[in-house]
Design a protein around this motif. Structure first.
Motif, mmCIF file in Angstrom:
data_model
loop_
_atom_site.group_PDB
_atom_site.id
_atom_site.type_symbol
_atom_site.label_atom_id
_atom_site.label_comp_id
_atom_site.label_asym_id
_atom_site.label_seq_id
_atom_site.Cartn_x
_atom_site.Cartn_y
_atom_site.Cartn_z
ATOM 1 N N LEU A 278 5.262 10.705 4.778
ATOM 2 C CA LEU A 278 4.119 10.562 3.888
ATOM 3 C C LEU A 278 3.610 9.125 3.950
ATOM 4 O O LEU A 278 4.404 8.175 4.041
ATOM 5 C CB LEU A 278 4.495 10.920 2.449
ATOM 6 C CG LEU A 278 4.909 12.375 2.196
ATOM 7 C CD1 LEU A 278 5.333 12.554 0.748
ATOM 8 C CD2 LEU A 278 3.772 13.320 2.543
ATOM 9 N N PHE A 279 2.294 8.972 3.883
ATOM 10 C CA PHE A 279 1.676 7.659 3.974
ATOM 11 C C PHE A 279 0.627 7.524 2.875
ATOM 12 O O PHE A 279 0.049 8.516 2.405
ATOM 13 C CB PHE A 279 1.005 7.460 5.338
ATOM 14 C CG PHE A 279 1.960 7.474 6.498
ATOM 15 C CD1 PHE A 279 2.530 6.299 6.953
ATOM 16 C CD2 PHE A 279 2.306 8.674 7.112
ATOM 17 C CE1 PHE A 279 3.408 6.315 8.013
ATOM 18 C CE2 PHE A 279 3.177 8.694 8.177
ATOM 19 C CZ PHE A 279 3.739 7.514 8.631
ATOM 20 N N VAL A 280 0.382 6.280 2.483
ATOM 21 C CA VAL A 280 -0.675 5.936 1.522
ATOM 22 C C VAL A 280 -1.707 5.100 2.274
ATOM 23 O O VAL A 280 -1.406 4.000 2.745
ATOM 24 C CB VAL A 280 -0.117 5.162 0.309
ATOM 25 C CG1 VAL A 280 -1.248 4.764 -0.626
ATOM 26 C CG2 VAL A 280 0.923 5.996 -0.417
ATOM 27 N N VAL A 281 -2.913 5.637 2.393
ATOM 28 C CA VAL A 281 -4.003 4.967 3.109
ATOM 29 C C VAL A 281 -4.940 4.365 2.073
ATOM 30 O O VAL A 281 -5.490 5.088 1.228
ATOM 31 C CB VAL A 281 -4.754 5.946 4.020
ATOM 32 C CG1 VAL A 281 -5.903 5.242 4.740
ATOM 33 C CG2 VAL A 281 -3.799 6.583 5.028
ATOM 34 N N SER A 282 -5.124 3.055 2.130
ATOM 35 C CA SER A 282 -6.008 2.339 1.199
ATOM 36 C C SER A 282 -7.205 1.799 1.968
ATOM 37 O O SER A 282 -7.037 1.128 2.997
ATOM 38 C CB SER A 282 -5.266 1.185 0.515
ATOM 39 O OG SER A 282 -4.137 1.666 -0.183
ATOM 40 N N TYR A 283 -8.390 2.100 1.463
ATOM 41 C CA TYR A 283 -9.631 1.634 2.087
ATOM 42 C C TYR A 283 -10.301 0.662 1.123
ATOM 43 O O TYR A 283 -10.668 1.017 0.000
ATOM 44 C CB TYR A 283 -10.559 2.808 2.386
ATOM 45 C CG TYR A 283 -11.775 2.432 3.205
ATOM 46 C CD1 TYR A 283 -11.763 2.542 4.582
ATOM 47 C CD2 TYR A 283 -12.926 1.972 2.603
ATOM 48 C CE1 TYR A 283 -12.866 2.188 5.344
ATOM 49 C CE2 TYR A 283 -14.039 1.616 3.347
ATOM 50 C CZ TYR A 283 -14.001 1.733 4.712
ATOM 51 O OH TYR A 283 -15.101 1.374 5.454
ATOM 52 N N TYR A 284 -10.477 -0.599 1.565
ATOM 53 C CA TYR A 284 -11.056 -1.655 0.737
ATOM 54 C C TYR A 284 -12.569 -1.694 0.978
ATOM 55 O O TYR A 284 -13.037 -2.003 2.080
ATOM 56 C CB TYR A 284 -10.430 -3.007 1.062
ATOM 57 C CG TYR A 284 -8.958 -3.069 0.749
ATOM 58 C CD1 TYR A 284 -8.507 -3.570 -0.463
ATOM 59 C CD2 TYR A 284 -8.010 -2.598 1.657
ATOM 60 C CE1 TYR A 284 -7.148 -3.612 -0.763
ATOM 61 C CE2 TYR A 284 -6.657 -2.632 1.363
ATOM 62 C CZ TYR A 284 -6.227 -3.141 0.162
ATOM 63 O OH TYR A 284 -4.898 -3.186 -0.139
ATOM 64 N N LEU A 285 -13.332 -1.392 -0.066
ATOM 65 C CA LEU A 285 -14.781 -1.285 0.069
ATOM 66 C C LEU A 285 -15.456 -2.632 0.260
ATOM 67 O O LEU A 285 -16.595 -2.681 0.729
ATOM 68 C CB LEU A 285 -15.364 -0.592 -1.170
ATOM 69 C CG LEU A 285 -14.923 0.851 -1.381
ATOM 70 C CD1 LEU A 285 -15.379 1.352 -2.745
ATOM 71 C CD2 LEU A 285 -15.484 1.747 -0.288
ATOM 72 N N ILE A 286 -14.807 -3.729 -0.074
ATOM 73 C CA ILE A 286 -15.451 -5.028 0.018
ATOM 74 C C ILE A 286 -15.683 -5.457 1.459
ATOM 75 O O ILE A 286 -16.685 -6.096 1.780
ATOM 76 C CB ILE A 286 -14.618 -6.092 -0.741
ATOM 77 C CG1 ILE A 286 -15.349 -7.422 -0.774
ATOM 78 C CG2 ILE A 286 -13.249 -6.242 -0.117
ATOM 79 C CD1 ILE A 286 -14.651 -8.465 -1.602
ATOM 80 N N PRO A 295 5.730 5.019 1.870
ATOM 81 C CA PRO A 295 6.755 4.913 0.824
ATOM 82 C C PRO A 295 8.135 5.311 1.371
ATOM 83 O O PRO A 295 8.257 6.130 2.288
ATOM 84 C CB PRO A 295 6.271 5.895 -0.252
ATOM 85 C CG PRO A 295 4.836 6.161 0.061
ATOM 86 C CD PRO A 295 4.695 6.001 1.536
ATOM 87 N N VAL A 296 9.135 4.745 0.780
ATOM 88 C CA VAL A 296 10.508 5.032 1.204
ATOM 89 C C VAL A 296 10.921 6.396 0.656
ATOM 90 O O VAL A 296 10.764 6.680 -0.540
ATOM 91 C CB VAL A 296 11.462 3.936 0.705
ATOM 92 C CG1 VAL A 296 12.892 4.256 1.110
ATOM 93 C CG2 VAL A 296 11.048 2.576 1.256
ATOM 94 N N ILE A 302 14.248 7.146 7.865
ATOM 95 C CA ILE A 302 13.117 6.337 8.315
ATOM 96 C C ILE A 302 12.899 5.222 7.309
ATOM 97 O O ILE A 302 12.824 5.459 6.098
ATOM 98 C CB ILE A 302 11.839 7.192 8.458
ATOM 99 C CG1 ILE A 302 12.045 8.287 9.498
ATOM 100 C CG2 ILE A 302 10.645 6.326 8.846
ATOM 101 C CD1 ILE A 302 10.881 9.232 9.634
ATOM 102 N N LEU A 303 12.816 3.997 7.828
ATOM 103 C CA LEU A 303 12.545 2.857 6.972
ATOM 104 C C LEU A 303 11.066 2.842 6.592
ATOM 105 O O LEU A 303 10.189 2.864 7.452
ATOM 106 C CB LEU A 303 12.907 1.550 7.682
ATOM 107 C CG LEU A 303 14.385 1.363 8.015
ATOM 108 C CD1 LEU A 303 14.587 0.066 8.780
ATOM 109 C CD2 LEU A 303 15.230 1.359 6.743
ATOM 110 N N GLY A 304 10.791 2.840 5.328
ATOM 111 C CA GLY A 304 9.406 2.771 4.878
ATOM 112 C C GLY A 304 8.890 1.349 4.906
ATOM 113 O O GLY A 304 9.507 0.431 5.441
ATOM 114 N N GLY A 305 7.707 1.161 4.355
ATOM 115 C CA GLY A 305 7.111 -0.153 4.312
ATOM 116 C C GLY A 305 5.712 -0.159 4.907
ATOM 117 O O GLY A 305 5.046 0.884 5.025
ATOM 118 N N ARG A 306 5.287 -1.319 5.318
ATOM 119 C CA ARG A 306 3.934 -1.471 5.844
ATOM 120 C C ARG A 306 3.840 -0.860 7.233
ATOM 121 O O ARG A 306 4.575 -1.221 8.148
ATOM 122 C CB ARG A 306 3.546 -2.937 5.885
ATOM 123 C CG ARG A 306 2.128 -3.191 6.363
ATOM 124 C CD ARG A 306 1.822 -4.668 6.389
ATOM 125 N NE ARG A 306 1.928 -5.243 5.061
ATOM 126 C CZ ARG A 306 1.839 -6.546 4.805
ATOM 127 N NH1 ARG A 306 1.674 -7.396 5.814
ATOM 128 N NH2 ARG A 306 1.928 -6.998 3.571
#
Length: 569
Positions: A278-286, A295-296, A302-306
């Motif tokens: 599972l992944f968290v995708v963040s889109y910065y509008l600026i 996430p871990v 599997i090691l989570g992180g960036r």
């Protein structure tokens, strides 16, 4: 009989005098005795025989009714004159005179002058400030004095630093000021024709040969991107010798700062291990950058992180080393059900947080996937057979004839009919026609918690609120709309959290209006004090979700009757 030598009985001018200093008239220069003070006064500052008083500053008249000093009264007041001077220029035909126009400014506050030559195009001569602002001495033999306001007149010549200027005219303020000083102004003069400029124009633009039509400039070809730095930085090095940083969109920075769209995603792969990540995708509008975080997960191995640092991501199918501008992922490309190609891996967006849904629905003109009007137009454009089948299936899915079905049933029906709606569009449609049931709350307990809040915040402006509510009730029915009541609560700065305010308004709602008399009676802790509450009761009410939250679950109730009404419009 002679008078006694006493004060008041003698003609001696020295009586009562306090200054007896002597000016230094002689000095040594290179070992030779010289007289250096021929113009200096005598004992005590008195003028010697044959000397005249030479003031250092202009004695301008004081303004009527004003006791201010001249340098304060005449602050920022300037006399403006138009003048010209001639200088010898060496040309092809020998020496010739060039006429150069200029402006002479005289500052009344400190008797300084400034000469400025206006900038002209297509000339190689230095222009701008000709004489910096300073006190200008007069020509010999009065070089120990400075020019003052009464020395000026139009249609006359003035020598400034050994250069002769001819004053031709002045502005209306200068004319009125000199007339008040008693200066009789001459008739305005004219600037003679400049033979040098006339000859230059004749040579540069002869009348015999017409100007050729402008040749269109070919488009400037840019070299391909070499892989160093960003494309914008590399392009700035190709546009000039002195590269400039790329311009930032300041308006976008002001309106979209700290606004982030967050999605949950998975990798589209046949690998059973990677497919569960599972992944968290963040889109910065600026700045249109994307950040991916994993996430871990416990016991996943599997090691989570960036997973991806914040950077702009190019769309697939583009050559890297090309002169064409790259195409990056834009906000419209991200929605639930969309696919992203990041780091040679395909991601599918599965869900979004509540802020992302709300932001996209508030800016529906920018996000077509969240535009309810566009979604309904798609459904209306379906063939009549599909619309009839949709009405039939919706009716069959509600055997109790309640007008509601679950979101899971609506989604399965839309997928079965192949309505060409994306996952995000179906979610927006469900959110639009979803009906949420708020949990029943204990009315007396809520009033007690609200009064406890008002007591802690020391709020007692109940009479002002009642006056505002009664003023809005023009028909004197004791009821006003919910929107007006909420506006008065906000205007009176009622210190309540949003969820408590929503519950309070629902408690006194009668139809579409609020019984504001009972509303004020319930919150007025001075007249109708409620019993004290425990901290646990306060926390239980504080964390009840607000009615504005529209979280969809498969069991959410959808009012399909309202949906059918919108489709038949």
């Amino acid at each position: 009989m002679s008078l006694p030598f006493l004060p008041g009985t003698s003609n001696n001018k020295q009586l009562g005098k306090e200054r007896f200093h002597k000016s230094q008239h002689f000095d040594y220069s290179n070992g030779l005795p010289l007289m250096v003070g021929s113009e200096k006064p005598g004992i005590g500052g008195e003028l010697l025989l044959g000397q005249k008083f030479k003031p250092n500053w202009a004695s301008l008249p004081r303004r009527e009714g004003s006791d201010l000093a001249s340098w304060v009264a005449y602050d920022k007041q300037v006399l403006s004159f138009t003048a010209y001077f001639e200088e010898t220029v060496l040309g092809v035909q020998g020496e010739m005179n060039k006429v150069r126009e200029c402006k002479i400014y005289y500052y009344l506050e400190d008797d300084t002058m400034q000469v400025v030559e206006p900038n002209l195009k297509y000339t190689a001569l230095p222009q701008g400030t000709f004489i910096h602002r300073q006190r200008v001495p007069m020509p010999p033999p009065d070089e120990d004095q400075f020019f003052q306001a009464f020395h000026f007149n139009i249609n006359q010549q003035m020598v400034l630093f050994s250069r002769t200027f001819t004053v031709t005219s002045c502005d209306p303020f200068t004319r009125n000021f000199l007339n008040h000083l008693g200066v009789i102004l001459n008739e305005p003069g004219t600037v003679p024709e400049d033979p040098y400029s006339k000859l230059r124009e004749q040579r540069t633009s002869p009348r015999s040969s017409p100007e050729p039509p402008p040749v269109p400039r070919p488009p400037r070809l840019m070299p391909p991107y070499n892989g160093f730095g960003s494309e914008e930085d590399s392009l700035s090095f190709c546009r000039g010798l002195l590269p400039k940083p790329p311009l930032k969109d300041f308006q976008k920075f002001m309106y979209k700062d700290r606004k982030v769209m967050t999605f949950h995603a998975k990798i589209l792969t046949e690998d059973p291990i990677d497919s569960e990540r599972l992944f968290v995708v963040s889109y910065y509008l600026i700045d249109d950058t994307i950040n991916v975080y994993e996430p871990v997960q416990k016991n996943s191995g599997i090691l989570g992180g960036r997973f991806l640092e914040r950077v702009r991501v190019r769309k697939p199918g583009q050559e890297l080393f090309t002169s064409d501008p790259p195409r990056y992922y834009e906000p419209q490309d991200l929605y639930v059900g969309a696919s992203l190609f990041i780091n040679n891996m395909n991601f599918r967006l599965l869900d979004a947080d509540e802020y992302t849904f709300g932001y996209m629905e508030q800016n529906e003109q920018e996000f077509p996937q969240a535009n309810v009007g566009t979604i309904l137009s798609k459904l209306r454009s379906l063939p009549e057979e599909k619309l009839s089948e949709m009405r039939k299936l919706l009716t069959l899915s509600d055997p109790g004839d309640s007008g509601f079905i679950s979101y899971e049933s609506l989604r399965g029906l839309l997928e079965k009919l192949d309505c060409d709606l994306s996952e995000h569009e179906m979610l927006v449609l469900g959110r639009r026609f979803c009906v949420h049931q708020q949990p029943e709350q204990d009315g007396p307990l809520m009033l007690a918690v609200i009064q406890d809040f008002l007591i802690r915040k020391n709020f007692d402006a109940f009479s002002e609120m009642s006056s505002s509510l009664e003023y809005r009730d023009r028909q004197k029915t004791g009821r006003i709309s919910t929107k007006e009541t909420r506006s008065i609560c906000k205007g009176s700065r009622l210190p309540l959290p949003e969820n408590l305010l929503d519950g309070l308004l629902r408690m006194f709602t009668v139809g579409d209006e609020i019984d504001y008399v009972a509303f004020m009676s319930g919150i007025n802790w001075r007249e109708n004090r409620a019993p004290s509450v425990m901290p646990a009761d306060t926390l239980k009410l504080l964390f009840v979700p607000s009615s504005s939250t529209t979280t969809l679950v498969p069991q959410s109730r959808i009012r399909f009757s309202s949906l059918l009404q919108h489709l038949t419009v």
